[in-house]
Design an enzyme around this catalytic site. Structure first.
Site, short mmCIF file in Angstrom:
data_model
loop_
_atom_site.label_atom_id
_atom_site.label_comp_id
_atom_site.label_asym_id
_atom_site.label_seq_id
_atom_site.Cartn_x
_atom_site.Cartn_y
_atom_site.Cartn_z
N ASP A 31 0.85 -1.19 0.00
CA ASP A 31 0.00 0.00 0.00
C ASP A 31 0.89 1.24 0.00
O ASP A 31 1.98 1.21 0.57
CB ASP A 31 -0.89 0.00 1.27
CG ASP A 31 -2.13 0.86 1.10
OD1 ASP A 31 -3.24 0.32 1.14
OD2 ASP A 31 -1.97 2.08 0.88
N LYS A 36 0.11 3.35 7.57
CA LYS A 36 -0.63 2.10 7.84
C LYS A 36 0.29 0.90 7.72
O LYS A 36 0.22 -0.04 8.51
CB LYS A 36 -1.81 1.98 6.87
CG LYS A 36 -2.95 2.97 7.13
CD LYS A 36 -4.12 2.70 6.19
CE LYS A 36 -5.28 3.66 6.42
NZ LYS A 36 -6.40 3.40 5.47
N THR A 122 -14.67 -3.16 -6.17
CA THR A 122 -15.97 -3.10 -6.88
C THR A 122 -15.85 -2.09 -8.00
O THR A 122 -15.61 -0.91 -7.75
CB THR A 122 -17.08 -2.69 -5.90
OG1 THR A 122 -17.11 -3.63 -4.82
CG2 THR A 122 -18.44 -2.67 -6.58
N PHE A 154 -17.71 -9.92 -0.98
CA PHE A 154 -19.05 -9.67 -0.42
C PHE A 154 -18.96 -9.47 1.10
O PHE A 154 -19.91 -9.75 1.83
CB PHE A 154 -19.98 -10.84 -0.77
CG PHE A 154 -20.09 -11.07 -2.25
CD1 PHE A 154 -19.23 -11.95 -2.90
CD2 PHE A 154 -21.00 -10.35 -3.02
CE1 PHE A 154 -19.30 -12.13 -4.28
CE2 PHE A 154 -21.07 -10.52 -4.40
CZ PHE A 154 -20.21 -11.42 -5.03
N ARG A 156 -19.01 -7.93 4.76
CA ARG A 156 -19.76 -6.88 5.44
C ARG A 156 -18.91 -6.26 6.53
O ARG A 156 -18.17 -6.99 7.22
CB ARG A 156 -21.04 -7.48 6.07
CG ARG A 156 -22.12 -7.87 5.08
CD ARG A 156 -23.13 -8.78 5.73
NE ARG A 156 -22.50 -10.03 6.17
CZ ARG A 156 -23.10 -10.91 6.96
NH1 ARG A 156 -24.31 -10.67 7.43
NH2 ARG A 156 -22.49 -12.03 7.30
N LEU A 252 -34.82 -7.34 5.78
CA LEU A 252 -36.19 -6.82 5.79
C LEU A 252 -36.47 -6.17 7.14
O LEU A 252 -37.58 -6.20 7.64
CB LEU A 252 -37.20 -7.95 5.55
CG LEU A 252 -37.43 -8.38 4.09
CD1 LEU A 252 -38.48 -9.50 4.02
CD2 LEU A 252 -37.86 -7.21 3.20
N CYS A 262 -20.86 1.17 0.96
CA CYS A 262 -21.06 0.40 -0.28
C CYS A 262 -22.44 0.48 -0.93
O CYS A 262 -22.53 0.71 -2.13
CB CYS A 262 -20.72 -1.06 -0.01
SG CYS A 262 -19.02 -1.26 0.52
N LYS A 322 -24.30 1.32 11.36
CA LYS A 322 -25.02 0.17 11.89
C LYS A 322 -24.33 -0.24 13.18
O LYS A 322 -23.19 0.20 13.45
CB LYS A 322 -25.06 -0.99 10.90
CG LYS A 322 -23.67 -1.59 10.58
CD LYS A 322 -23.78 -2.78 9.65
CE LYS A 322 -22.40 -3.33 9.33
NZ LYS A 322 -22.46 -4.53 8.47
N ARG A 329 -19.17 6.03 7.85
CA ARG A 329 -19.28 6.42 6.44
C ARG A 329 -20.74 6.34 5.97
O ARG A 329 -21.39 5.32 6.13
CB ARG A 329 -18.39 5.54 5.56
CG ARG A 329 -16.91 5.82 5.72
CD ARG A 329 -16.06 4.89 4.89
NE ARG A 329 -16.06 3.54 5.43
CZ ARG A 329 -15.41 2.51 4.84
NH1 ARG A 329 -14.79 2.70 3.69
NH2 ARG A 329 -15.42 1.31 5.39
C1 UDX Z 1 -22.81 -4.40 2.35
C2 UDX Z 1 -23.14 -5.79 1.80
O1 UDX Z 1 -23.95 -6.49 2.75
C3 UDX Z 1 -21.84 -6.58 1.56
O2 UDX Z 1 -22.15 -7.86 1.01
C4 UDX Z 1 -20.95 -5.79 0.60
O3 UDX Z 1 -19.74 -6.47 0.36
C5 UDX Z 1 -20.68 -4.40 1.17
O4 UDX Z 1 -21.92 -3.72 1.44
P1 UDX Z 1 -22.09 -3.36 4.67
O5 UDX Z 1 -21.97 -2.07 3.93
O6 UDX Z 1 -21.08 -3.75 5.64
O7 UDX Z 1 -22.19 -4.59 3.58
O8 UDX Z 1 -23.47 -3.26 5.43
P2 UDX Z 1 -24.77 -4.15 5.64
O9 UDX Z 1 -24.60 -4.99 6.84
O10 UDX Z 1 -25.15 -4.79 4.38
O11 UDX Z 1 -25.85 -2.98 5.98
C6 UDX Z 1 -25.96 -1.91 5.06
C7 UDX Z 1 -26.95 -0.89 5.63
O12 UDX Z 1 -28.28 -1.42 5.54
C8 UDX Z 1 -26.72 -0.52 7.08
O13 UDX Z 1 -26.95 0.86 7.25
C9 UDX Z 1 -27.78 -1.34 7.82
O14 UDX Z 1 -28.18 -0.74 9.04
C10 UDX Z 1 -28.91 -1.32 6.80
N1 UDX Z 1 -29.85 -2.43 6.93
C11 UDX Z 1 -29.41 -3.70 6.79
C12 UDX Z 1 -31.19 -2.16 7.17
O15 UDX Z 1 -31.59 -1.01 7.32
N2 UDX Z 1 -32.07 -3.20 7.26
C13 UDX Z 1 -31.67 -4.49 7.12
O16 UDX Z 1 -32.52 -5.39 7.23
C14 UDX Z 1 -30.29 -4.76 6.88
#
Ligand code: UDX
Length: 447
Positions: A31, A36, A122, A154, A156, A252, A262, A322, A329
């Site tokens: 990097d 880092k 991506t 993929f 999270r 859901l 993302c 979350k 972000r």
């Molecule tokens: C997401 C994809 O899940 C992952 O596969 C990809 O590689 C990167 O983007 P991430 O950004 O870490 O991952 O978050 P994720 O856990 O998917 O949640 C995304 C957002 O949706 C969060 O703000 C979460 O609070 C919200 N969310 C998720 C809801 O509001 N309701 C849900 O039922 C699930």
């Protein structure tokens, strides 16, 4: 196999490097960010992910990984070169691939024998083809041959290590059998299906997945709003939906809208790709539009609940996008705080792991040390993330701490009935409003 990860200190690059080292590959994480890199060589992680620190220590002890800012050396020493640099949102939803191009340039300059380049970032559909042409025209050593594959991830945030080590599938987009076979060999120790397809389809799989997840979230948020308007209960509706195997219950959960690095970026990029290809992308546009409605609806609820009072103090519980992470972000909580500031509310915030915001916001909010402290003297408590400690709040104690007992629970983590019994005027997302003459009056505990 000898693997280099360019962009090897970010969420994807670092987790991929450590994960492949755990599968006994010899990994160099490269990097340009020397801070880092030096930190990682001294065991300092630039990100927090469950299990990452222990796994890094284990693979470092076995000398299966090391970190360098010397991209050239990393390229020369490796058979497979992953590119996992950032591809942030650019203007009008386009994807900024400038970091990718810089990485490709480094590879072109330092290729000393056959290399397999695996794009894990991506990237818009068609980027793999661009990368191949770019490398061919910039190659310094024209005696070298190479292949470029697409290998989207993929992961999270908050479960990245688990998601890498136990993926539900591995996607490889390859235009040559040699390249496909090398990737199958690389991942042969993973107990998971490997889907090999062409590069454009592999790139599209990533966008289709994230856009579908975002669509489910916007869908249930819209159903929740209709539930509120017709006095149906979203909890009962979800119970009735998720038992249908075609629907299930994941992604859901109604909320303040999707945030994070993302989902929004990827769906906007796919919209951009669709518009450029002259496709009709109205559904994807409406998913984004619905997401923006969520914060507006929360603001309407705040103003409605506090309308008859000179209430000014609002407490926000949860700042990350979350629970389970300190990542803010594209956080809905930050978007809400910006709206609250516009309306001149006094804002108190608390988050179990986020202890500061970006400079422009910090002076405009007061940080509390706990949810209890944040509730003290507050006129409205807004729950923005689903941390367990928020679920366990003693609502009677919260009632007496607040000046006006109003709670807006954007994650539906509290019990409507328990809040009602505690005398709290509770609003969820799509939940029933239980009120009697007491909660209708919303007493002021003037302290
Ligand atoms: C997401 C994809 O899940 C992952 O596969 C990809 O590689 C990167 O983007 P991430 O950004 O870490 O991952 O978050 P994720 O856990 O998917 O949640 C995304 C957002 O949706 C969060 O703000 C979460 O609070 C919200 N969310 C998720 C809801 O509001 N309701 C849900 O039922 C699930």
């Amino acid at each position: 196999m000898n693997v280099a990860i360019i962009g090897g200190t970010g969420y994807v690059g670092l987790v991929t490097g450590v994960g492949l080292a755990a599968h006994n590959h010899q990994v160099i994480c490269a990097d340009i960010n020397e801070t880092k890199i030096n930190g990682l060589n001294n065991g300092i992680l630039p990100i927090y992910e469950e299990g990452l620190s222990d796994l890094l220590s284990e693979v470092k002890a076995r000398k299966k990984i090391h970190f360098t800012s010397n991209i050239s050396a990393a390229v020369e020493a490796s058979d497979i070169i992953f590119v996992s640099v950032g591809t942030p949102e650019g203007k009008n939803g386009e994807t900024d691939i400038s970091q990718l191009v810089r990485a490709l340039k480094s590879i072109a300059n330092n290729m000393n024998t056959y290399k397999l380049i695996a794009i894990k970032s991506t990237v818009p559909v068609g980027t793999n083809e661009m990368a191949r042409k770019f490398l061919q025209s910039n190659l310094k050593n024209h005696s070298c041959s190479f292949d470029v594959v697409s290998n989207p991830e993929f992961l999270r945030v908050g479960s990245a290590v688990q998601d890498f080590l136990s993926p539900e599938r591995i996607i490889v987009g390859a235009d040559s059998k040699k390249a496909a076979d090398m990737m199958k060999k690389l991942y042969s120790s993973f107990d998971t299906p490997i889907i090999v397809t062409d590069t454009k389809s592999a790139e599209m799989i990533k966008y289709a997945c994230n856009s579908y997840l975002a669509t489910r979230i916007s869908f249930i948020n819209e159903i929740a709003e209709i539930c509120e308007k017709v006095n149906a209960d979203i909890h009962a509706v979800l119970d009735g939906m998720k038992l249908d195997k075609r629907i299930g219950g994941l992604y859901l959960s109604p909320g303040p809208g999707f945030g994070g690095p993302c989902l929004s970026k990827d769906i906007k990029s796919l919209i951009n790709t669709g518009v450029k290809a002259n496709a009709n992308v109205n559904l994807l546009k409406s998913v984004m539009g619905r997401n923006d409605v969520q914060i507006m609806n929360i603001m309407h609820t705040v103003e409605h609940e506090l309308a008859e009072m000179d209430a000014k103090k609002v407490s926000v519980l949860g700042l990350s996008f979350k629970a389970g992470t300190n990542d803010t972000r594209n956080s809905p909580a930050i978007r809400l705080i910006e709206k609250l500031i516009e309306k001149n509310y006094e804002i108190v915030v608390y988050d179990p792991v986020v202890k500061q915001l970006e400079d422009v916001l910090n002076p405009q909010v007061t940080f509390s040390k706990s949810a209890d402290e944040a509730a003290k003297g507050s006129d409205c408590l807004i729950i923005m993330t689903e941390w367990d400690e928020f679920k366990k709040m003693d609502l009677k104690s919260v009632y007496y701490r607040m000046r006006t007992p109003v709670i807006i629970d954007t994650r539906n983590i509290l019990s409507v009935e328990e809040a009602f019994k505690a005398g709290i005027r509770y609003s969820g997302i799509g939940t029933r409003k239980l009120q009697n003459k007491e909660t209708m009056k919303v007493y002021r505990n003037i302290v």
